[in-house]
Scaffold this motif. Sequence first.
Motif, mmCIF file in Angstrom:
data_model
loop_
_atom_site.group_PDB
_atom_site.id
_atom_site.type_symbol
_atom_site.label_atom_id
_atom_site.label_comp_id
_atom_site.label_asym_id
_atom_site.label_seq_id
_atom_site.Cartn_x
_atom_site.Cartn_y
_atom_site.Cartn_z
ATOM 1 N N SER A 160 7.277 3.288 -11.537
ATOM 2 C CA SER A 160 6.895 4.578 -10.962
ATOM 3 C C SER A 160 8.018 5.599 -11.140
ATOM 4 O O SER A 160 9.082 5.487 -10.544
ATOM 5 N N ASN B 290 10.616 3.091 0.898
ATOM 6 C CA ASN B 290 11.513 3.910 0.081
ATOM 7 C C ASN B 290 12.502 4.659 0.956
ATOM 8 O O ASN B 290 13.678 4.758 0.640
ATOM 9 N N GLU C 230 8.931 7.380 -7.842
ATOM 10 C CA GLU C 230 9.755 6.511 -6.993
ATOM 11 C C GLU C 230 11.201 6.504 -7.504
ATOM 12 O O GLU C 230 12.148 6.629 -6.739
ATOM 13 N N THR D 269 11.346 -0.300 -11.502
ATOM 14 C CA THR D 269 10.051 0.219 -11.065
ATOM 15 C C THR D 269 9.316 0.753 -12.286
ATOM 16 O O THR D 269 9.931 1.028 -13.301
ATOM 17 N N ASP E 244 0.841 -1.187 0.000
ATOM 18 C CA ASP E 244 0.000 0.000 0.000
ATOM 19 C C ASP E 244 0.887 1.251 0.000
ATOM 20 O O ASP E 244 2.073 1.190 0.338
ATOM 21 N N ALA E 245 0.289 2.380 -0.361
ATOM 22 C CA ALA E 245 1.060 3.609 -0.585
ATOM 23 C C ALA E 245 1.895 4.031 0.627
ATOM 24 O O ALA E 245 3.050 4.434 0.484
ATOM 25 N N MET E 246 1.319 3.884 1.825
ATOM 26 C CA MET E 246 2.058 4.359 3.001
ATOM 27 C C MET E 246 3.265 3.492 3.315
ATOM 28 O O MET E 246 4.342 3.986 3.613
ATOM 29 N N THR E 247 3.055 2.177 3.251
ATOM 30 C CA THR E 247 4.167 1.257 3.511
ATOM 31 C C THR E 247 5.251 1.463 2.464
ATOM 32 O O THR E 247 6.446 1.401 2.749
ATOM 33 N N ARG E 248 4.809 1.717 1.247
ATOM 34 C CA ARG E 248 5.728 1.917 0.144
ATOM 35 C C ARG E 248 6.635 3.127 0.406
ATOM 36 O O ARG E 248 7.840 3.070 0.213
ATOM 37 N N GLU E 249 6.016 4.183 0.882
ATOM 38 C CA GLU E 249 6.782 5.391 1.180
ATOM 39 C C GLU E 249 7.786 5.132 2.298
ATOM 40 O O GLU E 249 8.951 5.520 2.220
#
Length: 227
Positions: free
Chosen positions: A195, A175, A198, A193, A167-172
Amino acid sequence: RALIEVRGLTKVYRPRRSTPTIALDNVALSVEEGEFVALVGPSGCGKTTMLKILAGLVPTFDGHVSLGGHPVSGPSSDVGVVFQQPTLLPWRTILENIMIPIEVQRLDKGAGLDRAHQLMDTVGLAGFGDKYPKELSGGMQQRAGICRALIHDPKVLLMDEPFGALDAMTREFMNEELQRIWLTSGKTVVFVTHSIPEAAFLADRVVVMTPRPGRIAEVVDVDLSRP
Ligand code: ADP
Ligand code: ADP
């Protein structure tokens, strides 16, 4: 001299009962030691193929691919690989999974355990070493996979959309962790990627591949103003 050197790389898949696919067509790429390169491009442009070839997981291709001056001819202990989906062994605990490269390469177990705990702390897995993969969320399993890729302190880290399923938050969060690991360890990283944000956040250099047939369109040096 470049740590990773690719020249005239062509990969054609020839499935038995269908038409051949040119996955990579005469691609050149060099990556300096300590560089963080993002490989971006649309689905099917050959990113995964390129990463698998660098990882020594593709037995046949045309062209020159070398790592540290040696032609790539199979998996190397100088390399850590993270795939899009976690590939943990379900019958082993998280800690036992992370320790696999230490066992396979017969490295010092005590030092390996110290390092495993340190890495688990870094990515927020402290206290989860005795759990089994299915007891953890997908994001946590992926983080364990990253620990496993780093445990033997490889020179090169190859990652194929490692946070694609998060999910977006975990991804951030991941990173930021990855950037911290890279900044403190001086590893050479190739990161696949799709993205662009990213890629721009993480990389020194963004290599853009064309939709087909597997060529590199341009290489963009990211102007780094890292904190
Ligand atoms: P990307 O990672 O950029 O999506 P891939 O490297 O996975 O691209 O795939 C490049 C091309 O090669 C695609 O057209 C894909 O369908 C084809 N391809 C990938 N793996 C195989 C395979 N094992 N057999 C046949 N074709 C393949
Ligand atoms: P992720 O975002 O890494 O996929 P989740 O959103 O599912 O993880 O969970 C967020 C947090 O909840 C995790 O970082 C962890 O601290 C906790 N958590 C998730 N699964 C478990 C579990 N099986 N046991 C204990 N804590 C968990």
